[in-house]
Write a protein that holds these residues in place. Structure first.
Motif, mmCIF file in Angstrom:
data_model
loop_
_atom_site.group_PDB
_atom_site.id
_atom_site.type_symbol
_atom_site.label_atom_id
_atom_site.label_comp_id
_atom_site.label_asym_id
_atom_site.label_seq_id
_atom_site.Cartn_x
_atom_site.Cartn_y
_atom_site.Cartn_z
ATOM 1 N N VAL A 370 5.815 -10.900 -7.620
ATOM 2 C CA VAL A 370 5.673 -11.578 -6.335
ATOM 3 C C VAL A 370 4.211 -11.513 -5.912
ATOM 4 O O VAL A 370 3.563 -10.461 -6.024
ATOM 5 N N ASP A 371 3.686 -12.627 -5.429
ATOM 6 C CA ASP A 371 2.303 -12.687 -4.943
ATOM 7 C C ASP A 371 2.274 -12.165 -3.509
ATOM 8 O O ASP A 371 2.540 -12.900 -2.553
ATOM 9 N N LEU A 372 1.968 -10.896 -3.344
ATOM 10 C CA LEU A 372 1.968 -10.303 -2.011
ATOM 11 C C LEU A 372 0.895 -10.901 -1.117
ATOM 12 O O LEU A 372 1.059 -10.968 0.112
ATOM 13 N N ASP A 373 -0.205 -11.341 -1.708
ATOM 14 C CA ASP A 373 -1.291 -11.905 -0.899
ATOM 15 C C ASP A 373 -0.850 -13.151 -0.139
ATOM 16 O O ASP A 373 -1.462 -13.515 0.872
ATOM 17 N N ALA A 374 0.207 -13.806 -0.620
ATOM 18 C CA ALA A 374 0.658 -15.051 0.017
ATOM 19 C C ALA A 374 1.629 -14.808 1.171
ATOM 20 O O ALA A 374 2.082 -15.775 1.795
ATOM 21 N N LEU A 375 1.938 -13.530 1.459
ATOM 22 C CA LEU A 375 2.976 -13.238 2.453
ATOM 23 C C LEU A 375 2.419 -12.802 3.803
ATOM 24 O O LEU A 375 3.181 -12.412 4.693
ATOM 25 N N GLY A 376 1.111 -12.839 3.976
ATOM 26 C CA GLY A 376 0.521 -12.663 5.299
ATOM 27 C C GLY A 376 0.489 -11.253 5.842
ATOM 28 O O GLY A 376 0.403 -11.068 7.064
ATOM 29 N N ALA A 377 0.549 -10.239 4.983
ATOM 30 C CA ALA A 377 0.430 -8.866 5.477
ATOM 31 C C ALA A 377 -0.984 -8.621 5.982
ATOM 32 O O ALA A 377 -1.956 -9.196 5.479
ATOM 33 N N ARG A 378 -1.108 -7.761 6.980
ATOM 34 C CA ARG A 378 -2.442 -7.444 7.492
ATOM 35 C C ARG A 378 -3.267 -6.716 6.436
ATOM 36 O O ARG A 378 -4.478 -6.913 6.326
ATOM 37 N N GLU A 379 -2.592 -5.878 5.633
ATOM 38 C CA GLU A 379 -3.326 -5.100 4.632
ATOM 39 C C GLU A 379 -2.389 -4.768 3.478
ATOM 40 O O GLU A 379 -1.179 -4.595 3.672
ATOM 41 N N ILE A 380 -2.959 -4.686 2.266
ATOM 42 C CA ILE A 380 -2.216 -4.265 1.076
ATOM 43 C C ILE A 380 -2.981 -3.108 0.443
ATOM 44 O O ILE A 380 -4.182 -3.233 0.165
ATOM 45 N N ARG A 381 -2.304 -2.006 0.221
ATOM 46 C CA ARG A 381 -2.920 -0.854 -0.454
ATOM 47 C C ARG A 381 -2.157 -0.602 -1.745
ATOM 48 O O ARG A 381 -0.927 -0.533 -1.745
ATOM 49 N N ARG A 382 -2.895 -0.428 -2.818
ATOM 50 C CA ARG A 382 -2.262 -0.362 -4.131
ATOM 51 C C ARG A 382 -2.517 0.981 -4.816
ATOM 52 O O ARG A 382 -3.587 1.567 -4.678
ATOM 53 N N ASN A 383 -1.494 1.420 -5.552
ATOM 54 C CA ASN A 383 -1.595 2.579 -6.454
ATOM 55 C C ASN A 383 -2.085 3.840 -5.743
ATOM 56 O O ASN A 383 -2.978 4.539 -6.221
ATOM 57 N N LEU A 384 -1.486 4.129 -4.611
ATOM 58 C CA LEU A 384 -1.850 5.322 -3.854
ATOM 59 C C LEU A 384 -1.209 6.566 -4.464
ATOM 60 O O LEU A 384 -0.131 6.505 -5.054
ATOM 61 N N SER A 385 -1.861 7.696 -4.293
ATOM 62 C CA SER A 385 -1.254 8.981 -4.636
ATOM 63 C C SER A 385 -0.179 9.302 -3.608
ATOM 64 O O SER A 385 -0.045 8.617 -2.578
ATOM 65 N N ALA A 386 0.598 10.362 -3.863
ATOM 66 C CA ALA A 386 1.613 10.775 -2.892
ATOM 67 C C ALA A 386 0.971 11.081 -1.544
ATOM 68 O O ALA A 386 1.508 10.730 -0.484
ATOM 69 N N GLU A 387 -0.199 11.716 -1.577
ATOM 70 C CA GLU A 387 -0.901 12.014 -0.332
ATOM 71 C C GLU A 387 -1.357 10.732 0.355
ATOM 72 O O GLU A 387 -1.303 10.611 1.585
#
Length: 542
Positions: A370-387
């Motif tokens: 799914v192309d998340l960039d096309a869904l209008g989120a204010r921000e997308i953060r990828r591949n975060l650690s548990a913290e």
């Protein structure tokens, strides 16, 4: 007894020595059995120091002592003793019990002295420091270090085993690693004697669906009982029986990520029908994520043990706690960018945060990208650690779960542990086990319904109708109920094996060592490999 043993005892034994003659004789015969050249380590520099030194005259004897008075007194009488002075500052009997995750972490602050680490010890005697009342240093550190020092042929003697600290630490740290053990008793006094490392699963490895090999992990590995745990790995069931791992002392648990539908349960039934498996039915335990799955299991897979246990309960809750900072986002959706996660149902929620990850699933059907960039989120953060995930959740008001079928779903419980009320669609797989009308909303598959539920929960938070601590507290209580139910089931197995262990503590400590039991579960296993397995070279064309 050998002449040197008799001479040493005759010369050095006095009534001031606290160990009883039968105990001394056992240790002495063990030391002489490794002579000449026995490497003897004694925690405690008491009135028996000269006796051990004389007994092991043709070997190496090192005493470990924290009490300066005892050290001076012993060295005045026996100047040739080898003594390692240590400090147990900060350790007391009272602060060392119970042996929970916090105490284990505190022990880790005391690294093994290098003077001990560089020797392979034949015999270790733990008879100090003082531990007769709550303010004494107690023997938590000597026993913690002994666990690390044990080798394949090391004898370990622990005096005063009848006391709570000595028994608790020996049972938890020493006994499970011993190939053989016994308790020497006399009126009012006990001594533990353990021999050698239990090889157990040594040399066994597992291969996951991607072809990656790693060592076989276990929850418990003793001479009386072995507990293995596999996750999303039912294909190994016939292998367990065929390779001999499923012997009379081994119990195996199976947990699952995804909802178990009828097809999955019928496939499981076929795997369980093979030779050597049905006969071990009582030793296989299946953990289903929802009550509905458990009911279906009992209908389709009769004769095997199963219980309702939500897999998300294995999260370490210390990683996810309510944040106190500003909330920049109305809602957060923590999910892979795959079609079945249904991100599009969130499009009418303003100020959204997507937490996402790189994926390896096939780009088709339910796992279509799914192309998340096309869904209008204010921000997308990828591949975060548990913290990083925990920090991101702390910036949002509400958590979103929008898939129609999944499993127990770690992300859903992580929201609740961070104090986020949850908006969810109806779903299969068990994540609603943790939902409560006070802090969760289950809505239709409709973007407007998702939007309105988020607004409702945010308003309730603003009015103080619900608090983040209350959301977390209710989630913790439900998690605890699942763990207690599993611990009760495992306690029956432990008791039947005659082990002095508490299953609830075993589970809690294993989770503390690695959230989701990462250090003790085997994930997505496709193949078992016995010790000595050599992978054949790839075939070549003639």
């Amino acid at each position: 007894m050998p002449p040197l043993t008799i001479d040493a005892l005759a010369e050095q034994y006095t009534d001031e020595i606290q160990l009883a003659p039968p105990q001394i004789e056992m240790i002495a015969n063990t030391v002489r059995g490794r002579a000449p050249g026995c490497r003897l380590l004694v925690f405690g520099l008491g009135r028996d120091a000269g006796m051990w030194q004389r007994l092991n005259a043709d070997g190496c004897t090192l005493f470990v002592e924290d009490n300066e008075h005892w050290a001076r007194h012993a060295l005045q009488r026996h100047p040739d003793l080898q003594v390692l002075r240590v400090s147990y500052a900060g350790r007391t009997v009272a602060s060392s019990l119970p042996l929970d995750a916090a105490v284990r972490e505190s022990l880790a602050a005391f690294p093994l002295p290098p003077e001990l680490e560089r020797t392979d010890w034949d015999v270790i005697v733990v008879d100090a420091p003082f531990g007769f009342d709550a303010g004494c240093p107690g023997r938590s550190l000597p026993l913690h270090w002994t666990r690390q020092l044990m080798g394949p042929h090391t004898h370990v003697f622990v005096d005063d085993y009848e006391r709570p600290l000595e028994r608790t630490y020996t049972d938890a740290l020493i006994a499970p690693r011993c190939a053989h053990s016994l308790v020497v008793r006399r009126p009012g006094h006990e001594m533990f004697w353990g021999l050698g490392l239990n090889s157990g699963f040594a040399g066994w490895s597992v291969v996951d669906a991607g072809g990656r090999a790693q060592r076989l992990r276990w929850l418990l590995n003793t001479t009386r009982l072995r507990l293995l745990w596999f996750h999303d790995s039912v294909e190994v069931i016939p292998q367990l029986a065929a390779c001999g791992l499923l012997d009379g002392r081994t119990h195996v648990l199976f947990s699952f990520s995804w909802h178990r539908d009828e097809a999955a349960l019928r496939h499981l039934r076929r795997l369980l029908s093979g030779d050597g498996v049905v006969q071990r039915a009582a030793q296989l335990h299946f953990l289903l994520n929802s009550a509905e799955e458990l009911a279906a299991f009992r209908t389709l897979v009769p004769g095997f043990d199963a219980m309702h246990f939500n897999n998300a309960s294995l999260i370490d809750p210390r990683r996810f706690v309510p944040a106190t900072g500003a909330r920049r986002f109305q809602a957060v959706l923590n999910a892979k960018p795959l079609a079945f996660k249904r991100h599009e149902l969130s499009v009418q929620v303003p100020e959204r945060l997507f937490v996402s990850y790189d994926v390896q699933e096939r780009d088709e059907g339910a796992t279509r990208r799914v192309d998340l960039d096309a869904l209008g989120a204010r921000e997308i953060r990828r591949n975060l650690s548990a913290e990083g995930v925990a920090a991101a959740l702390g910036e949002a008001d509400v958590g979103l779960m929008l898939s129609a079928a999944e499993g127990a779903c770690y992300a859903s419980l992580e929201y609740l542990l961070c104090g986020l009320p949850v908006v969810s669609t109806r779903s299969l797989g068990g994540r609603d086990d943790f939902y409560d009308p006070a802090h969760s909303r289950v809505v239709d598959d409709d973007p407007a319904g998702v939007r309105d539920a988020v607004a409702d929960l945010r308003a309730r938070l603003a009015r103080g109708d619900i608090t983040r601590e209350a959301v977390r507290t209710r989630a913790l209580a439900r998690r605890r109920a699942f763990l207690d139910a599993l611990a009760a089931r495992l306690q029956n197995v432990v008791d039947a094996a005659g082990l002095p262990l508490q299953a609830a503590r075993l589970l809690d400590e294993a989770i503390a060592e690695g959230s989701k039991l990462q250090q003790h579960r085997n994930f997505w296993v496709a193949q078992l490999r016995p010790p000595g397995h050599v992978t054949p070279p790839p075939a070549t064309d003639a």
